[in-house]
Design an enzyme around this catalytic site. Structure first.
Site, PDB file in Angstrom:
ATOM      1  N   HIS A 113      49.272 -21.574   9.026  1.00 46.66           N
ATOM      2  CA  HIS A 113      50.672 -21.899   8.760  1.00 46.66           C
ATOM      3  C   HIS A 113      51.564 -20.790   9.314  1.00 46.66           C
ATOM      4  O   HIS A 113      52.166 -20.963  10.367  1.00 46.66           O
ATOM      5  CB  HIS A 113      50.899 -22.106   7.255  1.00 46.66           C
ATOM      6  CG  HIS A 113      52.311 -22.409   6.902  1.00 46.66           C
ATOM      7  ND1 HIS A 113      52.970 -21.815   5.862  1.00 46.66           N
ATOM      8  CD2 HIS A 113      53.215 -23.234   7.482  1.00 46.66           C
ATOM      9  CE1 HIS A 113      54.205 -22.257   5.804  1.00 46.66           C
ATOM     10  NE2 HIS A 113      54.388 -23.127   6.767  1.00 46.66           N
ATOM     11  N   HIS A 132      51.967 -19.373   0.639  1.00 43.76           N
ATOM     12  CA  HIS A 132      52.603 -20.653   0.316  1.00 43.76           C
ATOM     13  C   HIS A 132      51.607 -21.615  -0.326  1.00 43.76           C
ATOM     14  O   HIS A 132      51.740 -22.825  -0.212  1.00 43.76           O
ATOM     15  CB  HIS A 132      53.214 -21.281   1.571  1.00 43.76           C
ATOM     16  CG  HIS A 132      54.074 -20.336   2.351  1.00 43.76           C
ATOM     17  ND1 HIS A 132      53.670 -19.745   3.520  1.00 43.76           N
ATOM     18  CD2 HIS A 132      55.302 -19.839   2.078  1.00 43.76           C
ATOM     19  CE1 HIS A 132      54.613 -18.935   3.968  1.00 43.76           C
ATOM     20  NE2 HIS A 132      55.612 -18.964   3.111  1.00 43.76           N
TER      21      HIS A 132
HETATM   22  S1  FES Z   1      51.142 -18.647   5.570  1.00 33.04           S
HETATM   23 FE1  FES Z   1      49.471 -19.607   4.660  1.00 33.04          FE
HETATM   24  S2  FES Z   1      50.302 -21.256   3.604  1.00 33.04           S
HETATM   25 FE2  FES Z   1      52.000 -20.356   4.581  1.00 33.04          FE
END
Ligand code: FES
Length: 171
Positions: A113, A132
């Site tokens: 992500h 997150h």
């Molecule tokens: S950086 Fe891993 S869920 Fe957002």
């Protein structure tokens, strides 16, 4: 000065403030919108291209770095249940986990992500990203919860006696 709507009904002249500030409002709005749409379209296209170039460059860089690397011992992994190591370079954090079924799996720790480091949760038997609340299942590194949409990069690890050797990063 613009059209008849701006002229004084009594004298037929433009108001004083219009003479002091002769701005073509209609033309300005039309050009500004058009330019903004052009700018946003070109900007989006450039960002998309930059994204693709970065992704391709990343794959090419990692493709050339499939050297073998000693990452630790099997006994240390089995004792702790996991092993943190760096592969293919010292700037690439990875994690190897011995699953409850006894299988050895290894992944890049970089969350797909926004690149936070994932950690292993023995309770969930999954890799968790604390930033997150992203969750990756342990067998294939596929995202199963949270914002990540791509699986973690997998590291091939071979057991040679008590030695663990990383041999390839599958991006
Ligand atoms: S950086 Fe891993 S869920 Fe957002």
């Amino acid at each position: 000065m613009t059209g008849k709507n701006d002229e004084c009904a009594a004298c037929g002249k433009a108001p004083k403030w219009k003479q002091d500030f002769p701005v073509e409002w209609e033309g300005d709005h039309y050009v500004t919108r058009r330019e903004m749409v052009k700018f946003m379209t070109l900007g989006s296209a450039l960002l998309a291209c930059a994204n693709w170039i970065t992704a391709i460059a990343g794959k090419l860089i990692h493709r050339g770095s499939q050297a073998e690397r000693h990452i630790g011992s099997t006994s240390a992994l089995d004792q702790a249940g996991l092993l943190l190591f760096r592969y293919p370079t010292d700037q690439d954090p990875c994690i190897a986990v011995r699953t409850p079924e006894g299988k050895l799996v290894a992944y890049s720790q970089v969350c797909t992500h926004l690149s936070c480091a994932v950690v292993y949760s023995k309770i969930d038997n999954a890799l968790i990203c604390p930033c997150h609340k992203g969750v990756f299942e342990i067998e294939r590194g596929s995202p199963i919860a949270g914002p990540p949409t791509r699986p973690l990069a997998r590291v091939r690890v071979e057991q040679r006696g008590d030695r663990l050797i990383a041999t390839e990063l599958e991006v």
